[in-house]
Design a protein around this motif. Structure first.
Motif, short mmCIF file in Angstrom:
data_model
loop_
_atom_site.label_atom_id
_atom_site.label_comp_id
_atom_site.label_asym_id
_atom_site.label_seq_id
_atom_site.Cartn_x
_atom_site.Cartn_y
_atom_site.Cartn_z
N VAL A 74 14.96 34.45 5.71
CA VAL A 74 15.01 33.73 4.39
C VAL A 74 13.74 34.39 3.45
O VAL A 74 12.58 34.24 4.32
CB VAL A 74 14.72 32.39 4.55
CG1 VAL A 74 14.80 31.56 3.46
CG2 VAL A 74 16.24 31.76 5.30
N VAL A 75 13.95 34.78 2.50
CA VAL A 75 12.84 35.16 1.41
C VAL A 75 12.81 34.10 0.57
O VAL A 75 14.02 34.16 -0.33
CB VAL A 75 12.96 36.63 0.88
CG1 VAL A 75 11.83 37.00 0.24
CG2 VAL A 75 13.13 37.61 2.11
N SER A 76 11.89 33.52 0.13
CA SER A 76 11.63 32.77 -1.05
C SER A 76 10.22 32.76 -1.72
O SER A 76 9.25 33.21 -1.19
CB SER A 76 11.59 31.18 -0.40
OG SER A 76 10.75 30.94 0.72
N GLY A 77 10.33 32.41 -2.81
CA GLY A 77 9.29 32.57 -3.87
C GLY A 77 9.30 31.48 -4.83
O GLY A 77 10.06 30.79 -5.17
N GLN A 78 7.84 30.97 -4.92
CA GLN A 78 7.69 29.79 -5.90
C GLN A 78 6.26 30.14 -6.43
O GLN A 78 5.32 30.26 -5.82
CB GLN A 78 7.62 28.33 -4.81
CG GLN A 78 7.39 27.37 -5.94
CD GLN A 78 7.55 25.99 -5.03
OE1 GLN A 78 7.82 26.24 -4.00
NE2 GLN A 78 7.45 24.91 -5.55
N LYS A 79 6.31 30.08 -8.02
CA LYS A 79 5.06 30.11 -8.53
C LYS A 79 4.21 29.15 -8.31
O LYS A 79 4.71 27.86 -8.29
CB LYS A 79 5.39 30.31 -10.01
CG LYS A 79 6.34 31.50 -10.47
CD LYS A 79 5.59 32.95 -9.92
CE LYS A 79 4.58 33.25 -11.20
NZ LYS A 79 3.83 34.41 -10.86
N SER A 80 2.73 29.25 -8.30
CA SER A 80 1.89 28.30 -7.99
C SER A 80 1.67 27.24 -9.13
O SER A 80 1.35 26.10 -9.01
CB SER A 80 0.54 28.70 -7.31
OG SER A 80 0.05 29.73 -8.32
N GLY A 81 1.55 27.98 -10.32
CA GLY A 81 1.25 27.00 -11.48
C GLY A 81 2.01 27.64 -12.62
O GLY A 81 2.60 28.84 -12.62
#
Length: 159
Positions: A74-81
């Motif tokens: 599982v590769v996931s990405g989430q912008k911090s701001g």
């Protein structure tokens, strides 16, 4: 038109393939709207080596996560701001994503790196020694002990 396959007759004549049939059933239920972001490549770099390359422009190492659970990567990405700048055109997607890759048995992640907006994940298939094919030597017939043969004779009766 969607066709449903019934795999239940195959369960009777196979042992240990339950997971394969479940994967086939789940694949047939997949929705037609496939999310194709972020784009990725899968390359075979050796006999047992593979590399996944994902275009994750705008994400830093802290905003990306790679997790391997049994046969699932599982590769996931989430912008911090949230960027509050005023854009005339915004073409670089910075939305949250989660990409899943089904891995074969004995495939392990050996490394990952992020360079120039490309995330590379190196994979290696490591088959245990006891599961590798092995050659069985065939001995000479003279070296093998002889098996005694029995003769069975039927009694003849006179009429």
């Amino acid at each position: 038109m969607r066709t449903a396959f019934d795999f239940s007759p195959l369960y009777r004549s196979s042992i240990g393939f339950d997971r394969v049939f479940d994967l086939l059933e789940n694949a047939s239920r997949a929705t037609t709207t496939v999310d194709n972001w972020p784009p990725y490549d899968i390359a075979k770099t050796g006999d047992d080596d593979y590399r996944i390359t994902m275009a994750v422009a705008g994400f830093s190492q802290d905003e990306l996560s790679i997790t391997q659970e049994q046969n699932m990567l599982v590769v996931s990405g989430q912008k911090s701001g949230e960027d509050t700048g005023e854009y005339l055109h915004r073409g670089i997607a910075g939305r949250t994503f989660q990409r899943r890759f089904q891995l074969a048995d004995h495939v392990k992640v050996t490394g990952a790196g992020l360079e120039n907006g490309l995330l590379t994940i190196d994979l290696k298939r490591e088959i245990p020694e006891e599961m590798k094919p092995r050659r069985i030597e065939i001995g000479n017939a003279t070296a093998m002990p002889k098996v005694a043969q029995r003769k069975i004779e039927a009694e003849k009766q006179a009429a």
